[in-house]
Design an enzyme around this catalytic site. Structure first.
Site, PDB file in Angstrom:
ATOM      1  CB  SER A  45       3.057   6.130  -3.138  1.00 39.74           C
ATOM      2  OG  SER A  45       4.333   5.558  -2.904  1.00 39.74           O
ATOM      3  CG  LEU A  89      -1.976  -1.155   1.204  1.00 39.03           C
ATOM      4  CD1 LEU A  89      -2.874  -1.065   2.427  1.00 39.03           C
ATOM      5  CD2 LEU A  89      -2.811  -1.164  -0.079  1.00 39.03           C
ATOM      6  CG  HIS A  90       5.186   1.357   0.849  1.00 41.20           C
ATOM      7  ND1 HIS A  90       6.170   0.893   1.693  1.00 41.20           N
ATOM      8  CD2 HIS A  90       5.448   0.778  -0.351  1.00 41.20           C
ATOM      9  CE1 HIS A  90       6.987   0.089   1.028  1.00 41.20           C
ATOM     10  NE2 HIS A  90       6.560   0.007  -0.210  1.00 41.20           N
ATOM     11  CD  GLN A  91       5.032  -1.250  -4.205  1.00 38.66           C
ATOM     12  OE1 GLN A  91       4.630  -1.462  -5.346  1.00 38.66           O
ATOM     13  NE2 GLN A  91       5.619  -2.183  -3.478  1.00 38.66           N
TER      14      GLN A  91
END
Length: 365
Positions: free
Chosen positions: A329, A266-268
Site C-alpha cells: 500500500s 487507509l494507508h493499509q
C-alpha cells in the site's frame, strides 16, 4: 588540468562517503536495539548520574576484554544523540539524553505518560519485517498476475495479518505498538488544540479502533459524545460497543453516526479499497450539515515537507516504503488524498499538522 582532476577526486570521495553512510545505516538501528537488550538506559537511569565505561562493564557483567567494544558501540550512539558523553579527568562518562529516556524498559511515571517506543523498535527490526528488504528487487520484478502480494507475504509465505495471528511474539509486538500509539494520539486529539474537531459531534464510530483506546479518551474528554468501536470480534473492549467481522475492510457496515474516525486505516489499503471505505463512511454520516465528518489520522507526505525538517521527511518516506513492503500500500501526499476524497463524493477537507509526522484530516460530505 590539475585543479579539474582534484575537483573530480573530491566529488568522488564525497559520493563514496554518502554511499557508505547510507549502506551502513542499519548499524545504527542494530546498535540501538543492542543497548536496549543489554539494559544500558535502565542501568544509567537507576544509577542516577553518568557512569564511566568501567562502571558500565561491571554493571553489565561484560568480560573486561569486551570493554573497548562496548566503548565503540557507545561512541556511535553518543554521536547519534542517544547518550551524552562527558569527561572527568581521564575517564569518559555516559549519561541519558531525552531520546534514551524513552528507551527504558522499566518505565518511570514520566515516560509512561508520554511515549512508548520499544515495541515499535523491536517490531520494525524483527526478522519477519527485515526479510522483505532482502528480496525487494525480486518483488519489484514480479508481475501483478503472480498474485499482487506484498513483499512481506512473498518472503514470509503469509500476509502480515496471518503472521500476526500465527506468531504470538510478533503479534504481541504489533498490538503493543498499536496500543501505545493510540494512547499518544488519544491524548493529542483531545487536547485544547483539537477542541473544535468535536464541536457539534454527538456520536462517533472509531473504525479499526482495536481496544478502543482513542474512543475512551474522546468519551472522557467529551462526555456528551457516544463512541462506538468497529473492529474484529477477537479484539474487543468491555465497556464499548464493538461490531465487525473478519472482512472488516472489505464489506464494512458502519452504523449511522455524526462522525467517523479512521486512524492508520487507509494507508493499509489501495486506492480502490480506500474509496470504498470512504463511500461507506459518507453513507453512514447522519448529521452532514452540522458536525458530520470523517476524521482521518494519517501522514500527508508533502504537507510536513514545508517544515523543512529533513529527519521528519526521511521518516515519512521510510514509512511509505514500509507500507509498500508490508501491505503493498502507500502513504499519500495532499494531491493524492484529494483525488481519493473527490472519488468518494466528499466536498472539502481541512488538514491540521501537529501530530509529528502525521496529520489530522477533517473530511466533510
Amino acid at each position: 588540468m590539475g585543479d579539474e582532476k582534484e575537483n573530480k577526486d573530491e566529488l568522488f570521495v564525497e559520493a563514496q562517503a554518502h554511499i557508505w553512510n547510507h549502506t551502513l545505516k542499519y548499524i545504527n538501528s542494530m546498535c540501538l536495539k543492542c543497548v536496549v537488550e543489554l539494559g544500558i538506559p535502565d542501568i544509567l537511569h537507576n544509577h542516577g548520574q553518568p557512569m564511566s565505561l568501567s562502571q558500565l562493564v561491571e554493571a553489565l557483567h561484560i568480560h573486561p576484554s569486551k570493554a573497548q567494544s562496548l566503548a565503540r558501540l557507545m561512541r556511535l550512539l553518543v554521536h547519534s544523540g542517544f547518550f551524552s558523553q562527558t569527561q572527568h579527568q581521564v575517564a569518559i562518562n555516559y549519561g541519558l539524553t531525552p531520546s534514551s529516556r524513552f528507551l527504558l524498559r522499566r518505565k518511570t511515571s514520566t515516560t509512561t505518560k508520554t511515549l512508548e517506543t520499544l515495541p515499535f523498535m523491536f517490531l520494525a527490526l524483527h526478522q519477519a519485517m527485515m526479510a522483505p528488504w532482502e528480496s525487494m528487487s525480486s518483488w519489484l520484478r514480479s508481475a501483478p498476475e503472480d498474485g499482487g502480494h506484498s513483499a512481506f507475504e512473498m518472503v514470509n509465505g503469509k500476509s502480515i495479518w496471518k503472521y500476526i495471528g500465527d506468531e504470538a511474539e510478533f503479534g504481541s509486538l504489533f498490538y503493543q505498538t498499536m496500543l501505545y500509539d493510540s494512547q499518544l494520539i488519544g491524548r493529542l486529539i483531545t487536547s485544547a488544540k483539537c477542541g473544535e474537531v468535536f464541536e457539534g459531534v454527538k456520536s462517533m464510530v472509531d473504525v479499526g479502533g482495536d481496544d478502543g483506546i482513542i474512543a475512551k479518551a474522546i468519551v472522557e474528554a467529551f462526555p456528551h459524545i457516544t463512541c462506538n468501536v468497529l473492529h474484529l470480534p477477537y479484539r474487543t473492549t468491555k465497556d464499548l460497543y464493538v461490531v465487525g467481522d473478519e472482512n472488516l475492510f472489505e464489506e464494512i457496515q458502519i452504523p449511522p453516526t455524526d462522525a467517523i474516525l479512521l486512524k492508520s486505516v487507509l494507508h493499509q489499503c489501495n486506492d480502490e479499497e480506500s474509496i470504498r471505505i470512504l463511500k461507506n463512511c459518507k453513507d453512514a454520516i447522519i448529521n452532514s450539515d452540522e458536525g458530520g465528518k470523517v476524521i482521518i489520522i494519517e501522514a500527508v507526505l508533502e504537507k510536513e515537507n514545508k517544515m523543512e525538517d529533513k529527519e521528519s521527511i526521511e521518516t515519512q518516506l521510510c514509512g511509505d516504503l514500509l507500507m509498500m513492503a508490508t501491505f503493498n500500500s502507500v502513504k499519500r501526499n495532499e494531491k493524492e488524498w484529494n483525488t481519493l476524497f473527490l472519488a468518494a463524493g466528499f466536498n472539502h477537507y481541512k488538514i491540521t499538522s501537529f501530530l509529528g509526522v502525521r496529520s489530522l484530516i477533517q473530511l466533510y460530505p
